[in-house]
Write an enzyme that holds these catalytic residues in place. Sequence first.
Site, PDB file in Angstrom:
ATOM      1  CB  SER A   1      -0.089  -6.702  -1.255  1.00  0.00           C
ATOM      2  OG  SER A   1       0.822  -5.650  -1.006  1.00  0.00           O
ATOM      3  NE  ARG A   2      -6.176  -7.979   1.784  1.00  0.00           N
ATOM      4  CZ  ARG A   2      -5.953  -7.116   2.789  1.00  0.00           C
ATOM      5  NH1 ARG A   2      -5.852  -5.827   2.552  1.00  0.00           N
ATOM      6  NH2 ARG A   2      -5.834  -7.550   4.024  1.00  0.00           N
TER       7      ARG A   2
ATOM      8  CD  GLN B   1      -3.006  -3.539   9.512  1.00  0.00           C
ATOM      9  OE1 GLN B   1      -2.223  -2.911  10.227  1.00  0.00           O
ATOM     10  NE2 GLN B   1      -3.145  -3.253   8.231  1.00  0.00           N
TER      11      GLN B   1
ATOM     12  CD  GLN C   1      -3.557   2.564   6.482  1.00  0.00           C
ATOM     13  OE1 GLN C   1      -3.907   1.495   6.967  1.00  0.00           O
ATOM     14  NE2 GLN C   1      -2.650   2.647   5.525  1.00  0.00           N
TER      15      GLN C   1
ATOM     16  CD  GLU D   1      -3.385  11.435  -2.316  1.00  0.00           C
ATOM     17  OE1 GLU D   1      -3.820  11.159  -3.459  1.00  0.00           O
ATOM     18  OE2 GLU D   1      -3.119  12.596  -1.959  1.00  0.00           O
ATOM     19  CE  LYS D   2      -5.343  -0.071  -2.961  1.00  0.00           C
ATOM     20  NZ  LYS D   2      -4.962  -0.769  -1.787  1.00  0.00           N
TER      21      LYS D   2
ATOM     22  CG  HIS E   1       4.384  -1.202  -1.015  1.00  0.00           C
ATOM     23  ND1 HIS E   1       3.958  -2.334  -1.670  1.00  0.00           N
ATOM     24  CD2 HIS E   1       3.552  -1.059   0.050  1.00  0.00           C
ATOM     25  CE1 HIS E   1       2.934  -2.859  -1.023  1.00  0.00           C
ATOM     26  NE2 HIS E   1       2.662  -2.112   0.020  1.00  0.00           N
TER      27      HIS E   1
ATOM     28  CG  HIS F   1       2.491  -2.840  -5.043  1.00  0.00           C
ATOM     29  ND1 HIS F   1       2.403  -1.479  -4.880  1.00  0.00           N
ATOM     30  CD2 HIS F   1       1.578  -3.377  -4.194  1.00  0.00           C
ATOM     31  CE1 HIS F   1       1.451  -1.205  -4.012  1.00  0.00           C
ATOM     32  NE2 HIS F   1       0.935  -2.342  -3.558  1.00  0.00           N
TER      33      HIS F   1
END
Length: 267
Positions: A184-185, A59, A151, A146-147, A35, A32
């Site tokens: 993506s989810r 993961q 991580q 940063e989303k 990315h 999207h």
Amino acid sequence: MLLLNNLEKLQDFIQSINDKTLALVPTMGALHAGHLSLVEEGLKQAEICLPYIYVNPTQFAAGEDLETYPRTLDEDLDKLENAGAQAVWLPSTQDIYPSGVEITHKAGALAKPLEGEHRPHFFDGVVTVLHRMFSLSKPDIVMMGEKDFQQLQVVRDMVRTENIPIKIIGVQTTRDRNGLALSSRNAYLNEAEYENAIALNKIIIQFAQHMITEKEAHALILDSGFDKIDYCTAVNSETFEANDPNRIMAAAWIGTTRLIDNVPMMA
Ligand code: AMP
């Protein structure tokens, strides 16, 4: 745009770019605009931008969405080509896990709270796959969103403590016009769930502006149609502890879809 779908093609590509600077963009596909912003930033900060698409099995925990994770390869390739990526790396599981699909690296202490409490396998899987990706592609810089703020910090901590000569670049979260962080989810949400989901960002912004307390934020999230909150809390962005908070971090469920978001706090 070159399709690097085996290790030989990857090695040839890495050799062919000589000493040009390389930005790697790790993704799991279903691409999207978020990315693509990493690819754009990669092309600004390095001469060559190499995104990869790999849905990393380590993961995901048993029962999570590994099998159903959205896969949209043809569209992804069009988007990456339009964004100007010179190549895309499409590794196989054999390329990434030649000795079997298992965790080979453990994430550090920053991985313990928040996401780590709710998805204990997750960061070990992320650092395992990134070690392999980094050692095969030898990037100068790596673009990360940063989303997925925790991580980003876990990976920064990994390269710092292990002295890996790669710079991790954090890129601002891309949102839709309602403020919902692109993910993506989000494809899992039906129309009614989407309407509820857009409340999350609005509520954490109010929390970040000190207009509501943590308790009120939780109540508002549940009132908005979320079914469960994993966490919604103010933490320090370097330690993820409650002392000296400067970032609101949240993860909550709508039905079977888990959404995360985070925003900086106002001073
Ligand atoms: P994923 O494909 O979900 O593993 O994400 C790949 C990379 O894209 C990670 O570094 C994410 O943090 C980043 N990313 C995902 N969503 C967004 C977004 N809405 N804005 C900016 N970066 C994002």
